[in-house]
Design a protein around this motif. Structure first.
Motif, PDB file in Angstrom:
ATOM      1  N   ALA A 113      10.637  17.176 -65.230  1.00 41.90           N
ATOM      2  CA  ALA A 113       9.863  16.385 -65.594  1.00 41.90           C
ATOM      3  C   ALA A 113      10.154  15.366 -67.175  1.00 41.90           C
ATOM      4  N   ARG A 116       2.372  18.375 -59.703  1.00 41.22           N
ATOM      5  CA  ARG A 116       1.716  19.092 -58.923  1.00 41.22           C
ATOM      6  C   ARG A 116       0.382  18.503 -58.310  1.00 41.22           C
ATOM      7  N   ARG A 156       5.450  22.593 -56.826  1.00 44.74           N
ATOM      8  CA  ARG A 156       5.787  23.742 -57.995  1.00 44.74           C
ATOM      9  C   ARG A 156       7.306  23.735 -58.235  1.00 44.74           C
ATOM     10  N   THR A 157       7.986  23.757 -57.154  1.00 44.12           N
ATOM     11  CA  THR A 157       9.426  24.221 -57.433  1.00 44.12           C
ATOM     12  C   THR A 157      10.210  23.589 -56.156  1.00 44.12           C
ATOM     13  N   SER A 179       5.124  15.619 -66.172  1.00 50.09           N
ATOM     14  CA  SER A 179       4.520  16.974 -66.626  1.00 50.09           C
ATOM     15  C   SER A 179       4.632  17.869 -65.370  1.00 50.09           C
ATOM     16  N   ASP A 180       4.503  19.135 -65.586  1.00 48.25           N
ATOM     17  CA  ASP A 180       4.146  19.859 -64.260  1.00 48.25           C
ATOM     18  C   ASP A 180       2.891  19.654 -63.740  1.00 48.25           C
ATOM     19  N   GLU A 181       1.964  19.357 -64.727  1.00 44.46           N
ATOM     20  CA  GLU A 181       0.419  18.943 -63.853  1.00 44.46           C
ATOM     21  C   GLU A 181       0.622  17.880 -63.025  1.00 44.46           C
ATOM     22  N   THR A 235      12.369  24.125 -61.372  1.00 41.82           N
ATOM     23  CA  THR A 235      10.567  24.009 -61.811  1.00 41.82           C
ATOM     24  C   THR A 235      10.420  22.477 -62.102  1.00 41.82           C
ATOM     25  N   ASN A 236       9.355  22.269 -61.857  1.00 42.85           N
ATOM     26  CA  ASN A 236       8.615  20.873 -62.619  1.00 42.85           C
ATOM     27  C   ASN A 236       9.122  20.642 -63.832  1.00 42.85           C
ATOM     28  N   ASP A 237       9.055  21.668 -64.694  1.00 43.50           N
ATOM     29  CA  ASP A 237       9.446  21.341 -66.060  1.00 43.50           C
ATOM     30  C   ASP A 237      10.812  20.917 -66.413  1.00 43.50           C
TER      31      ASP A 237
END
Length: 342
Positions: free
Chosen positions: A34, A45, A51-52, A40-42, A29-31
């Motif tokens: 990051a 994206r 996203r993944t 960050s995920d945001e 995942t982005n988390d």
């Protein structure tokens, strides 16, 4: 007087007969990526559309991923493997200067005594290899050609590099190219721009690294993949429309004839810009595999083809524009009929 040398010719037309892919088991995942890049995920994206992505384990190698994708491609093509005369492997992440990965992959597949070699054209490698495979079959040099795009980019980027760590990922895709009753692979439009060679590069050569070891010992830093993201974005967004239009034109078609467009999954924003400037029809599917797979360089086009068909956005036999670009800077595009897949 010189002796006359015999010549041969092959198929009038070629097509991609079968497609197979391999996606590593681990979903990242982005988390997860990051933290080391203070992101960050945001942010990820928004910047890339990702996203993944998939990261390969130590057991998932260039050889094993390629072989898995190739087996499925051969099965989807429904041909006897003994009729494959050549294996082309597009990759930038086989870490040996020699020998190439392709002969080992061929042997792993039981394809003995076939021609097998690697192609280094960055993210454009798969489309380069499709062009070469098609021409080999047309020339009669090979009856069928196995083309593989494979990358293990997690071996090459710095997980703390804010410009690359969130973007790149691993995977493999393969197609079998062979004779066809009608044209299934259009003329290829390809080229390069060496003035932009620093935009995507290995940040130092290995001799420089060895000199650093002599000078700094354990403080020496290994070579990593580096990218000037803004330069690549501007080049792709403003230079590739002409390449796409020329590939469509040379195929004797118009954008309205396309059922799908499969661009290299470099960046979600680049994909959107390319689709917009080409004025694709509303019913033309646009591959967007980067959202779940990340940028897998030479593997991204076959992976994106498989994702489109698996989700029902496109079907085998549909007319699609392939376009890829990357290190070099290099680029290649061709219109194809989508293959059977497994």
């Amino acid at each position: 007087m010189s002796a006359r040398i015999a010549s041969i010719s092959g198929a009038e037309h070629t097509a991609m007969l079968g497609l197979g892919v391999y996606r590593p088991e681990r979903i990242v995942t982005n988390d997860e990526v990051a933290g080391p890049i203070d992101s960050s995920d945001e942010w990820i994206r928004t910047r890339s559309g990702i996203r993944t992505r998939r990261f390969a384990s130590d057991a998932e190698t260039i050889i094993s991923m390629s072989a898995a994708a190739a087996r499925d491609a051969i099965e989807a093509a429904d041909i006897d493997p003994s009729r494959i005369d050549c294996v082309l492997v597009a990759t930038s992440t086989w870490l040996l200067l020699t020998p190439a990965a392709a002969p080992q992959i061929a042997t792993e597949l039981g394809l003995n005594n076939v021609a097998a070699f690697d192609i280094s054209a960055g993210c454009a490698g798969f489309c380069h290899a499709v062009a070469m495979g098609s021409d080999l079959v047309k020339a009669g040099t090979a009856r069928n050609v196995l083309v593989i795009g494979v990358e293990k980019l997690t071996d090459t980027f710095n997980p703390r590099d804010r410009g690359t760590a969130f973007l790149f990922a691993d995977g493999a895709g393969a197609v079998v190219i062979g004779p066809s009753e009608e044209a299934g692979i259009g003329p290829t439009v390809w080229g390069s721009d060496g003035t932009q060679h620093r935009a995507i590069r290995q940040d130092k050569d290995w001799m420089e690294f060895f000199r650093e070891i002599d000078e700094k010992g354990l403080d020496a830093v290994r070579p990593y993949l580096a990218m000037e993201g803004t330069a690549v974005f501007r080049w792709a967004a403003h230079s590739l429309e002409k390449v796409c239009r020329e590939a469509i034109d040379r195929a004797g078609l118009t954008p309205a004839d396309l059922d799908a467009m499969v661009p290299h999954q470099a960046n979600g924003r680049i994909i959107e810009i390319m689709a917009r400037v080409l004025k694709l029809p509303e019913d033309c599917a646009l591959a967007n595999d980067i959202e779940e797979t990340g940028n897998t360089s030479a593997a991204s086009v076959p992976l994106a083809m498989e994702a489109m068909m698996r989700k029902g956005d496109a079907k085998p036999g549909g007319t699609a524009l392939l376009i890829a670009f990357g290190a070099g800077l290099s680029y290649a595009a061709q219109v194809v009929h989508l293959p059977n897949w497994k």
